[in-house]
Design a protein around this motif. Structure first.
Motif, PDB file in Angstrom:
ATOM      1  N   GLU A  49       0.842  -1.192   0.000  1.00 32.85           N
ATOM      2  CA  GLU A  49       0.000   0.000   0.000  1.00 32.85           C
ATOM      3  C   GLU A  49       0.878   1.244   0.000  1.00 32.85           C
ATOM      4  OE1 GLU A  49      -2.699   0.079   3.268  1.00 32.85           O
ATOM      5  OE2 GLU A  49      -3.918  -1.602   2.546  1.00 32.85           O
ATOM      6  N   TYR A  50       0.527   2.196  -0.857  1.00 31.18           N
ATOM      7  CA  TYR A  50       1.264   3.458  -0.929  1.00 31.18           C
ATOM      8  C   TYR A  50       0.339   4.595  -0.510  1.00 31.18           C
ATOM      9  CZ  TYR A  50       4.754   0.802  -3.505  1.00 31.18           C
ATOM     10  OH  TYR A  50       5.701  -0.119  -3.869  1.00 31.18           O
ATOM     11  N   ASN A  51       0.701   5.248   0.574  1.00 30.76           N
ATOM     12  CA  ASN A  51      -0.103   6.362   1.107  1.00 30.76           C
ATOM     13  C   ASN A  51      -1.568   5.958   1.269  1.00 30.76           C
ATOM     14  OD1 ASN A  51       2.375   7.542   0.722  1.00 30.76           O
ATOM     15  ND2 ASN A  51       1.584   9.411  -0.158  1.00 30.76           N
ATOM     16  N   GLY A  52      -1.766   4.738   1.772  1.00 31.67           N
ATOM     17  CA  GLY A  52      -3.102   4.244   2.066  1.00 31.67           C
ATOM     18  C   GLY A  52      -3.842   3.622   0.909  1.00 31.67           C
ATOM     19  N   ILE A  53      -3.233   3.593  -0.277  1.00 27.63           N
ATOM     20  CA  ILE A  53      -3.895   3.029  -1.456  1.00 27.63           C
ATOM     21  C   ILE A  53      -3.240   1.711  -1.831  1.00 27.63           C
ATOM     22  CG2 ILE A  53      -4.458   3.388  -3.892  1.00 27.63           C
ATOM     23  CD1 ILE A  53      -4.358   6.395  -3.347  1.00 27.63           C
ATOM     24  N   ARG A  91       1.822  -4.895   8.629  1.00 29.58           N
ATOM     25  CA  ARG A  91       0.599  -5.188   9.359  1.00 29.58           C
ATOM     26  C   ARG A  91       0.079  -6.563   8.974  1.00 29.58           C
ATOM     27  NH1 ARG A  91      -2.611  -1.694   7.011  1.00 29.58           N
ATOM     28  NH2 ARG A  91      -4.110  -3.084   5.994  1.00 29.58           N
ATOM     29  N   GLN A  92      -0.148  -7.410   9.995  1.00 29.75           N
ATOM     30  CA  GLN A  92      -0.756  -8.717   9.755  1.00 29.75           C
ATOM     31  C   GLN A  92      -2.237  -8.519   9.440  1.00 29.75           C
ATOM     32  OE1 GLN A  92       1.026 -11.879  10.323  1.00 29.75           O
ATOM     33  NE2 GLN A  92      -0.672 -12.619   9.060  1.00 29.75           N
ATOM     34  N   GLU A  93      -2.720  -9.166   8.368  1.00 29.86           N
ATOM     35  CA  GLU A  93      -4.121  -9.025   7.996  1.00 29.86           C
ATOM     36  C   GLU A  93      -4.587 -10.291   7.309  1.00 29.86           C
ATOM     37  OE1 GLU A  93      -6.279  -6.282   4.811  1.00 29.86           O
ATOM     38  OE2 GLU A  93      -5.646  -5.138   6.582  1.00 29.86           O
ATOM     39  N   CYS A  94      -5.700 -10.848   7.800  1.00 24.30           N
ATOM     40  CA  CYS A  94      -6.245 -12.097   7.249  1.00 24.30           C
ATOM     41  C   CYS A  94      -5.148 -13.157   7.197  1.00 24.30           C
ATOM     42  CB  CYS A  94      -6.850 -11.845   5.861  1.00 24.30           C
ATOM     43  SG  CYS A  94      -8.192 -10.662   5.865  1.00 24.30           S
ATOM     44  N   VAL A  98       0.354  -6.891   5.085  1.00 25.18           N
ATOM     45  CA  VAL A  98       0.265  -5.640   4.347  1.00 25.18           C
ATOM     46  C   VAL A  98       1.484  -4.791   4.689  1.00 25.18           C
ATOM     47  CG1 VAL A  98      -1.058  -3.521   3.948  1.00 25.18           C
ATOM     48  CG2 VAL A  98      -2.249  -5.685   4.387  1.00 25.18           C
ATOM     49  N   VAL A  99       2.185  -4.338   3.653  1.00 22.85           N
ATOM     50  CA  VAL A  99       3.304  -3.418   3.846  1.00 22.85           C
ATOM     51  C   VAL A  99       2.795  -2.027   3.484  1.00 22.85           C
ATOM     52  CG1 VAL A  99       5.693  -2.867   3.284  1.00 22.85           C
ATOM     53  CG2 VAL A  99       4.919  -5.240   3.185  1.00 22.85           C
TER      54      VAL A  99
END
Length: 280
Positions: A49-53, A91-94, A98-99
């Motif tokens: 993800e870059y700047n939340g996207i 961030r751990q997700e599912c 997520v980086v």
């Protein structure tokens, strides 16, 4: 974003790069009676993800993820340098990781424009042609004409193979390595994906400040055009592969001023481009 890609953090999520399990071996056509311990390489969805996207999700070995995210950002032209990455969190997700990258405003605006252009042409009659243009994007030619001795290249490949620890226990991973002009291997990164391994290496080089140092890249796979593109984007003018290159890889290497070698086995190799820079 609290973490910098230039420094290691004890808070970084740590995930095993392999998994132990019990297996049965088959020898000479017969299944052995006793189960044995074995190791298999981990393969995890990694989202960037870059700047939340959200931008891309890939399956990768969940180690050296900061190197991977930075290297991918550099080789894909999302950022121009390490300083464009202002922060990075994992961030751990599912079932994946997520980086989250915080990049400069200029790079973020460029990425948004690129994404809009790609989305805008998906319904047009020429989308296939334009998509090919995006994939086969021009890469800057590597500056200078670094020369290396073939003995140093062969030595470097042997040195990288000796440091493929994850491959030794799983047999399922590729490696990418960087060596100086004398053939001394300084960095090796491994992953189930050959592109991922090379991105991890590019990120590690940038974080170590070695990306501007003359040297060579080594890969334990074939040399596709993407591998040549990534080497050129990293400014490395020599790429050596264990297996063969493709015709497109040779063409890209010629234009990008990358000396490309393939079939590095023992003391053998084939030089495909810029042979004048590979010395006896």
């Amino acid at each position: 974003m609290s973490q910098s890609p230039l420094s290691d953090s004890s808070e970084e999520l740590v995930h095993a790069d392999h998994h132990r399990l019990r297996v049965l071996r088959v020898r000479e056509g017969r299944i052995e009676a006793a189960e044995l311990n074995d190791c298999v390489a981990e393969e995890t969805p990694i989202a960037l993800e870059y700047n939340g996207i959200s931008h891309a999700t890939m399956l990768a070995t969940p180690s050296d993820l900061e190197d991977f995210a930075l290297g991918f950002s550099l080789t894909e032209g999302i950022v121009d340098g390490v300083s464009d990455v202002r922060g990075m969190d994992l961030r751990q997700e599912c079932n994946g990781i997520v980086v989250e990258l915080e990049i400069s405003s200029a790079c973020a605006a460029r990425l948004r424009e690129r994404r809009r252009a790609m989305a805008g042409r998906t319904g047009c009659g020429l989308c296939g042609v334009e998509t090919l243009c995006e994939v086969l994007r021009p890469v800057p030619a590597v500056a200078g004409g670094q020369t290396v001795r073939i003995g140093a290249v062969l030595q470097a490949m042997r040195g990288m193979r000796a440091r493929q620890s994850l491959h030794d226990i799983t047999g399922a991973t590729h490696a990418a390595g960087w060596a100086d002009g004398h053939g001394k291997v300084a960095l090796v990164r491994e992953d189930v994906g050959r592109h991922n391994a090379l991105d991890k290496l590019v990120g590690a080089l940038a974080r170590a400040g070695l990306n501007a140092t003359p040297g060579m890249m080594l890969v334990s796979s074939r040399a596709s055009f993407e591998m040549v593109q990534k080497a050129a984007m990293a400014g490395v003018g020599v790429l050596a592969a264990v297996s063969a290159p493709t015709a497109l890889a040779v063409s890209v290497a010629q234009r990008a001023n990358v000396a490309l070698l393939g079939f590095l086995r023992q003391d053998d190799a084939t030089i495909y481009t810029h042979p004048e820079r590979i010395l006896p």
